[in-house]
Write a protein that holds these residues in place. Structure first.
Motif, PDB file in Angstrom:
ATOM      1  N   HIS A  18       5.792   0.695  -0.350  1.00  0.00           N
ATOM      2  CA  HIS A  18       6.476  -0.298   0.482  1.00  0.00           C
ATOM      3  C   HIS A  18       7.209  -1.360  -0.327  1.00  0.00           C
ATOM      4  N   TYR A  19       7.949  -2.156   0.393  1.00  0.00           N
ATOM      5  CA  TYR A  19       8.738  -3.236  -0.214  1.00  0.00           C
ATOM      6  C   TYR A  19       7.864  -4.475  -0.437  1.00  0.00           C
ATOM      7  N   GLY A  22       5.396  -5.982   2.294  1.00  0.00           N
ATOM      8  CA  GLY A  22       5.018  -4.965   3.268  1.00  0.00           C
ATOM      9  C   GLY A  22       3.602  -4.441   3.048  1.00  0.00           C
ATOM     10  N   SER A  23       3.350  -3.264   3.581  1.00  0.00           N
ATOM     11  CA  SER A  23       2.071  -2.568   3.419  1.00  0.00           C
ATOM     12  C   SER A  23       2.302  -1.114   3.812  1.00  0.00           C
ATOM     13  N   HIS A  24       1.224  -0.332   3.857  1.00  0.00           N
ATOM     14  CA  HIS A  24       1.381   1.046   4.334  1.00  0.00           C
ATOM     15  C   HIS A  24       1.922   1.067   5.763  1.00  0.00           C
ATOM     16  N   THR A  26       4.392  -0.534   6.904  1.00  0.00           N
ATOM     17  CA  THR A  26       5.854  -0.546   6.879  1.00  0.00           C
ATOM     18  C   THR A  26       6.410   0.830   7.234  1.00  0.00           C
ATOM     19  N   TRP A  27       5.681   1.873   6.849  1.00  0.00           N
ATOM     20  CA  TRP A  27       6.161   3.239   7.045  1.00  0.00           C
ATOM     21  C   TRP A  27       5.733   3.852   8.378  1.00  0.00           C
ATOM     22  N   ALA A  42       0.638   6.934   2.557  1.00  0.00           N
ATOM     23  CA  ALA A  42       1.280   5.628   2.466  1.00  0.00           C
ATOM     24  C   ALA A  42       0.330   4.668   1.756  1.00  0.00           C
ATOM     25  N   ASP A  44      -0.950   1.004  -0.149  1.00  0.00           N
ATOM     26  CA  ASP A  44      -0.869  -0.452  -0.225  1.00  0.00           C
ATOM     27  C   ASP A  44      -0.796  -0.824  -1.700  1.00  0.00           C
ATOM     28  N   HIS A  83      10.397   1.956  -2.156  1.00  0.00           N
ATOM     29  CA  HIS A  83      11.272   1.115  -1.333  1.00  0.00           C
ATOM     30  C   HIS A  83      11.384  -0.263  -1.971  1.00  0.00           C
TER      31      HIS A  83
END
Length: 250
Positions: A18-19, A22-24, A26-27, A42, A44, A83
Motif C-alpha cells: 500500500h501507499y 494506507g494498509s492492506h 487499501t486494496w 495484501a 501491512d 503503490h
C-alpha cells in the motif's frame, strides 16, 4: 513477519503493498476483481495498519521484511505490486532477484531516486500527528474526485491509525533515499500504472524516463481521470490491467 490478508486461489500470487498512510485495506476494493483468478496477499507495511508496532522505516528494512514474509508464506510465483511509497520498496526488492519473483507492477510509484516534493508537502508529512483534519486532507489530496463515503472513511481511518513516526521517516528520509545505482536495470517483465490526474508523484514523462533507465521490459498504462489512490478510486480499471499483464506471454 508482516501482517497480511490472504484470499483467492491460483498458481500466481499478487503481493499487494500500500501507499503511505494506507494498509492492506487499501486494496479491498480491487480484490473482488483480482481474486477470481489469482491468490492475493495484501501486506501491512511497518508503521501502518496492523503493523503500527513494527519499526525500521527505511527502504532496505521494508524490503527485508517483505522478503522475509513472502519466504515464510512459501510463495513461489509472485507478482509484486508496489503503490506509491512501496513502488520504491518493490524495485529495491526486485533488484535482489529473489527466486519467487516473476513480474513487477508499479502503481503510481515513488521513483528510485529522491522523490520530488514541495517543501510544503514535505513539512506537512513531517509534522503529521494523525488528527482527523490531517487525515482527511491527506486522503482527499490523493484523489482526483471524491471517494464514495464508505471508502473515504476506511482510508481516513487507516491514515489516522498510522504511526506518525512512519510518516515522518518517509518525508525526511525514505523519500529522499537515492537507490538508482543499487536498483540498476531490472531484467524482468514490469508494468507501471499511472493516473492521468495524479499530482502526488512525478509526472508521466518523468515516469517514462524511470522506465527507460530501470525497466527495460516495462510497459506503461495510464488510467484516464484517475488520481493517486488508484486501488480505491479506480479499482476495476486497475485490476483489469493487472490481470491482463499477469496473463500476457512475454
Amino acid at each position: 513477519m508482516l501482517p497480511y490478508s490472504l484470499q483467492g486461489e491460483g498458481e500466481t500470487t499478487f503481493v499487494l503493498m500500500h501507499y503511505l498512510g494506507g494498509s492492506h485495506r487499501t486494496w479491498f476494493p480491487a480484490l473482488p476483481y483480482l481474486d477470481r483468478a489469482s491468490r492475493c496477499v495484501a501486506l501491512d507495511m511497518p508503521g501502518f495498519g496492523d503493523a503500527t508496532d513494527i519499526k525500521d522505516y527505511d527502504v532496505a528494512s521494508m524490503a527485508n521484511q517483505v522478503d522475509e514474509t513472502l519466504r515464510q508464506l512459501q510463495l513461489k510465483r509472485v507478482i509484486l505490486v508496489g503503490h506509491s511509497m512501496t513502488g520504491k520498496v518493490a524495485m529495491a526488492l526486485a533488484a535482489r532477484q529473489p527466486d519467487y519473483l516473476q513480474r513487477l507492477v508499479l502503481v503510481a510509484p515513488s521513483p528510485p531516486g529522491p522523490q520530488p516534493m514541495s517543501e510544503q508537502d514535505r513539512q506537512t508529512q513531517a509534522e503529521y500527528q494523525g488528527t482527523r483534519q490531517q487525515a482527511e486532507s491527506f486522503v482527499d489530496g490523493a484523489c482526483s474526485a471524491p471517494l464514495p463515503d464508505v471508502l473515504r472513511e476506511v482510508a481516513i481511518a487507516d491514515a489516522q491509525s498510522a504511526a506518525p513516526a512512519a510518516f515522518h521517516a518517509w518525508a525526511l528520509h525514505g523519500s529522499r533515499e537515492d537507490l538508482r545505482e543499487q536498483i540498476g536495470r531490472l531484467e524482468l517483465p514490469a508494468m507501471m500504472v499511472l493516473g492521468s490526474e495524479d499530482g502526488n508523484v512525478p509526472g508521466i514523462e518523468t515516469q517514462r524516463e524511470v522506465m527507460r533507465t530501470h525497466l527495460p521490459q516495462g510497459e506503461l498504462e495510464i488510467i484516464d481521470g484517475a488520481g493517486h489512490l488508484l486501488p480505491m478510486q479506480t479499482p476495476q480499471a486497475l485490476a483489469e490491467r493487472m490481470l491482463a499483464f499477469a496473463r500476457r506471454e512475454l
